[in-house]
Design a protein around this motif. Structure first.
Motif, mmCIF file in Angstrom:
data_model
loop_
_atom_site.group_PDB
_atom_site.id
_atom_site.type_symbol
_atom_site.label_atom_id
_atom_site.label_comp_id
_atom_site.label_asym_id
_atom_site.label_seq_id
_atom_site.Cartn_x
_atom_site.Cartn_y
_atom_site.Cartn_z
ATOM 1 N N ARG A 17 164.686 61.400 -2.026
ATOM 2 C CA ARG A 17 165.866 60.929 -2.856
ATOM 3 C C ARG A 17 165.865 59.380 -2.983
ATOM 4 O O ARG A 17 166.149 58.669 -3.834
ATOM 5 C CB ARG A 17 167.347 61.307 -2.401
ATOM 6 C CG ARG A 17 168.590 60.533 -2.933
ATOM 7 C CD ARG A 17 169.824 61.523 -2.587
ATOM 8 N NE ARG A 17 169.957 61.240 -1.146
ATOM 9 C CZ ARG A 17 170.974 61.928 -0.711
ATOM 10 N NH1 ARG A 17 171.896 62.422 -1.320
ATOM 11 N NH2 ARG A 17 171.175 61.873 0.597
ATOM 12 N N GLN A 18 165.575 58.730 -1.692
ATOM 13 C CA GLN A 18 165.375 57.084 -1.426
ATOM 14 C C GLN A 18 164.294 56.836 -2.288
ATOM 15 O O GLN A 18 164.096 55.597 -2.850
ATOM 16 C CB GLN A 18 165.380 56.684 -0.002
ATOM 17 C CG GLN A 18 166.711 56.966 0.591
ATOM 18 C CD GLN A 18 166.182 56.609 2.096
ATOM 19 O OE1 GLN A 18 165.103 56.538 2.933
ATOM 20 N NE2 GLN A 18 167.661 56.600 2.969
ATOM 21 N N GLY A 29 174.497 60.395 -7.969
ATOM 22 C CA GLY A 29 173.739 59.875 -6.927
ATOM 23 C C GLY A 29 173.773 60.815 -5.720
ATOM 24 O O GLY A 29 172.835 60.757 -4.943
ATOM 25 N N ARG A 30 174.749 61.155 -5.471
ATOM 26 C CA ARG A 30 174.948 62.376 -4.264
ATOM 27 C C ARG A 30 174.732 63.726 -4.499
ATOM 28 O O ARG A 30 174.839 64.433 -3.569
ATOM 29 C CB ARG A 30 176.358 61.932 -3.756
ATOM 30 C CG ARG A 30 176.932 60.743 -3.465
ATOM 31 C CD ARG A 30 178.343 60.788 -2.620
ATOM 32 N NE ARG A 30 177.862 61.331 -0.988
ATOM 33 C CZ ARG A 30 178.592 62.408 -1.082
ATOM 34 N NH1 ARG A 30 179.569 62.753 -1.433
ATOM 35 N NH2 ARG A 30 178.720 62.728 0.224
ATOM 36 N N ARG A 83 174.088 55.782 -6.893
ATOM 37 C CA ARG A 83 174.108 55.872 -5.433
ATOM 38 C C ARG A 83 175.149 54.996 -4.681
ATOM 39 O O ARG A 83 175.625 55.522 -3.572
ATOM 40 C CB ARG A 83 172.480 55.546 -4.849
ATOM 41 C CG ARG A 83 171.665 56.596 -5.279
ATOM 42 C CD ARG A 83 170.280 56.467 -4.394
ATOM 43 N NE ARG A 83 170.294 56.402 -3.036
ATOM 44 C CZ ARG A 83 169.565 55.795 -2.241
ATOM 45 N NH1 ARG A 83 168.858 54.904 -2.756
ATOM 46 N NH2 ARG A 83 169.893 55.949 -1.039
#
Lengths: 332, 370
Positions: free
Chosen positions: A61-62, A172-173, A249
């Motif tokens: 994800r990052q 984002g989550r 995010r």
């Protein structure tokens, strides 16, 4: 006669040498070995933290936001150009997407669509200035970087844009099918499209040709100016998308969002074997380069290495990688 | 063959870089901190160094609580470039050593994305038991807090709050009160200088940081009671002393000698920038009021010839100590308060000597953890 006999069946040793040669000749061999090596060391040094499923999904994800813009940058570098404005465009478009919702009351979908469209527009401007006004891409995109950054600050007055709806934060989550983070899905989508476009379309071929030898491409009938404009538009669009992912995010558009993004993007692409001179580039390389950088950051963070050290290392690795690639291409 | 050798060299380089960097002591991640590894010594000898004037400041060596097991607490602070946070971190390390817990600390460098990444790493990789946050931005930290909530990891915020998510406790000074206190002192100074509550002052603000925004609110609410005071509100682009110095230099050109009475700075870096600008322009007609206990500000206050009149100090060591203490209590299963206000104090030319003694005492206590 002898020649026919000799080439009939290669001996065992020659066959093995060929396979070895084929494997090491694969351009991303170097970075892939280092990537696997890094993964292995981190796995050994911190198995509970690094190798846990939660961490690996988190790293993916990052990695997503930077990977998206790196893909766009790959196109530009294959073309033989450069785009220094991606950080500011990411910032401006991410900020606008947030502002359209909070300040202008637009719906989430419309705000994002509009922000992406503006990103494309800015990319077109970059392309036109480079192609028609014949300004060097470095200068043209440097100017755009300033203009975009200033515009973003003017729009927000230097303050973050917050109070975004939960749906935006959900981008984002959120997860798809419970396991795949949405940004990762976006990244996979962008990568897939880029792979097909660069590798299997006429447009992709023309990008390589223009990057390899612009005059020859022009003489063979390719509308070089159009290709350039489209490539810069693609890059800016990915930058805008990256800005939107960052905004999602953080559930807000921060004034310093995406600062320095252009350098990260170029580093990732260069690590992957794409030459800054143009004509040569690999989506696969960018993918490995991006994952490598993210895993390096993640691993060093887990080992609590100072981020100053991390900066130094990224620089060293970049130099070594590029030297390696230059030596490789010379051998050919 | 040459290619393979170069590949192997590169792999070895990465190996060795990662390997030797992992030997650095776990707790030092700020360039400003000394090389001495922290918290590895036994109970510090200075615990009983409570000074005679201990009632003036909350004695740093207060009660401790023994942790039920060796918890790992993740700490993420806004920016290690401020003495404020360096002191806070050192006090945290000291309390952690006393209570028997481990700290993994990270510097966010004023970058919300880095802070989010660090917190996510704390949750997913380090699997910490508790998280202490000093958010770079109150809104941007919300996704990080929500991730911690989902992972059932308790969160305590320090100095700056979070706009959403569930927080176990918020420990800070009352920043609005800091602003109000400064405004009151401004009125006091203007009355001494001009005979009445009138004059022209400038306030250096930075709305991006919520604690500073609150101080601005408190200040403006109080100063607006005095219609004869003109207030010029200026913010630097970045909250550094360098940017502020440029800003104030331009301000001084616009307001030549006699036209500006006082500058109020809502944090330490803006105060330092203002002081530098005044010094280089040799403007002794402008008074300065600052915030926080940076050594240069305190030295200027102690200097009778300097125009720096006062600063409202916070107690970052108290914030740090209480953060760890309450986190350990919470992890042990006890109840803690949802909001804890730490002390603030107006330190000016009259009481600087006393304050300095108190400060030296708690600085000595945490010195070995810096």
């Amino acid at each position: 006669m002898n020649k026919i006999l000799d080439s009939a069946a290669p001996s065992d040793m020659v066959a093995r040498k060929n396979i070895w040669k084929r494997t090491t000749a694969f351009p991303q061999f170097g970075i892939l070995v280092v990537f696997i090596g890094l993964f292995a060391i981190l796995g050994i040094m911190a198995p509970d933290s690094f190798l846990s499923g939660g961490n690996l999904i988190n790293v993916l994800r990052q990695a997503s936001a930077q990977m998206v813009v790196a893909i766009g940058m790959t196109f530009v570098l294959i073309l033989g150009g450069i785009d220094l404005s991606v950080g500011s465009i990411a910032n401006l478009c991410g900020t606008l997407s947030a502002g359209f919702i909070v300040k202008s009351g637009l719906s989430l979908e419309l705000a994002i669509a509009l922000a992406l469209l503006i990103g494309v527009g800015l990319g077109v401007v970059n392309g036109v200035i480079t192609a028609k006004l014949k300004l060097q891409p470095f200068i043209a995109t440097l100017a755009m970087m300033s203009v975009a950054k200033g515009s973003s600050l003017l729009y927000t007055g230097g303050m973050p844009v917050s109070q975004l709806p939960d749906t935006y934060m959900g981008i984002g989550r959120g997860y798809v099918m419970g396991v795949i983070p949405i940004p990762v899905l976006i990244m996979i989508g962008v990568v897939a499209i880029a792979w097909i476009v660069l590798g299997r379309t006429v447009f992709g071929r023309r990008v390589y040709m223009t990057g390899g030898n612009e005059e020859a491409a022009r003489l063979s009938g390719i509308k070089v100016d159009v290709i350039k404009i489209m490539v810069y538009a693609i890059c800016a669009a990915t930058a805008a998308l990256t800005g939107i992912i960052y905004t999602a995010r953080l559930a807000s558009a921060q004034p310093t969002m995406a600062e320095g993004l252009e350098l990260d993007a170029i580093t990732i692409v260069a690590l992957g074997g794409t030459s800054l001179l143009g004509g040569r580039g690999f989506i696969l390389g960018t993918i490995i380069g991006g994952m490598f950088m993210s895993i390096l950051s993640n691993g060093l963070n887990i080992l609590n290495v100072s981020s100053f050290w991390q900066q130094v290392m990224k620089g060293i690795i970049l130099v070594v990688a590029v030297v390696l690639y230059t030596k490789t291409s010379k051998q050919k | 063959m040459k290619k393979v050798i170069t590949i192997i060299i590169m792999v070895a380089l990465v190996f060795s870089a990662v390997a030797c960097s992992s030997n650095t002591p776990a707790a030092t991640s700020a360039a400003a901190s000394s090389a001495a590894p922290a918290a590895s010594s036994a109970a510090p000898a200075a615990t009983s160094a409570a000074p005679a004037t201990s009632e003036a400041a909350a004695a740093p060596s207060g009660d401790h609580v023994k942790a039920n097991k060796q918890y790992t607490i993740g700490v993420s602070l806004m920016d290690y470039n401020f003495t404020f946070f360096q002191d806070m971190l050192a006090a945290m390390k000291m309390e952690a050593a006393a209570d028997g817990v481990i700290i993994k600390d990270y510097d966010s460098k004023q970058d919300s994305t880095k802070q989010l990444n660090d917190v996510q790493d704390m949750i997913n990789a380090l699997k910490v038991d508790g998280i202490i946050l000093n958010p770079v931005d109150t809104s941007a930290i919300v996704p990080a807090v929500m991730d911690a909530n989902d992972a059932k990891i308790p969160v305590i915020t320090v100095d700056v709050g979070a706009a959403g998510g569930t927080i176990a406790s918020h420990i800070a000074s009352d920043n609005v009160a800091i602003g109000t206190e400064e405004a009151k002192f401004v009125v006091d100074q203007l009355t001494k200088k001009n005979g009445a509550a009138k004059g022209t002052i400038a306030i250096l603000t930075y709305p991006k940081i919520t604690s500073m925004r609150s101080r601005e609110e408190g200040f403006m609410a109080e100063i607006q009671k005095y219609p004869d005071i003109t207030v010029i509100n200026k913010s630097p682009i970045q909250v550094t002393a360098e940017d502020t110095m440029t800003l104030v230099e331009d301000l001084l050109t616009t307001y030549p000698s006699g036209k500006l009475d006082l500058i109020d700075a809502t944090n330490s870096s803006t105060a330092l920038g203002a002081m530098a600008a005044l010094k280089s322009a040799n403007r002794t007609d402008v008074l300065v009021i600052g915030t926080d206990e940076d050594p240069d500000i305190l030295a200027a206050i102690a200097d009778k010839s300097s125009t720096v009149m006062a600063t409202v100090v916070q107690y970052p060591n108290e914030m740090g100590r209480l953060a760890i203490l309450n986190m350990v209590k919470l992890l042990n299963g006890e109840q803690i308060e949802a909001k804890i206000n730490t002390k603030i104090e107006n330190v000016n030319k009259d009481n600087i000597a006393d304050y300095q003694k108190v400060k030296d005492a708690w600085e000595a206590e945490i010195a070995s953890y810096k």
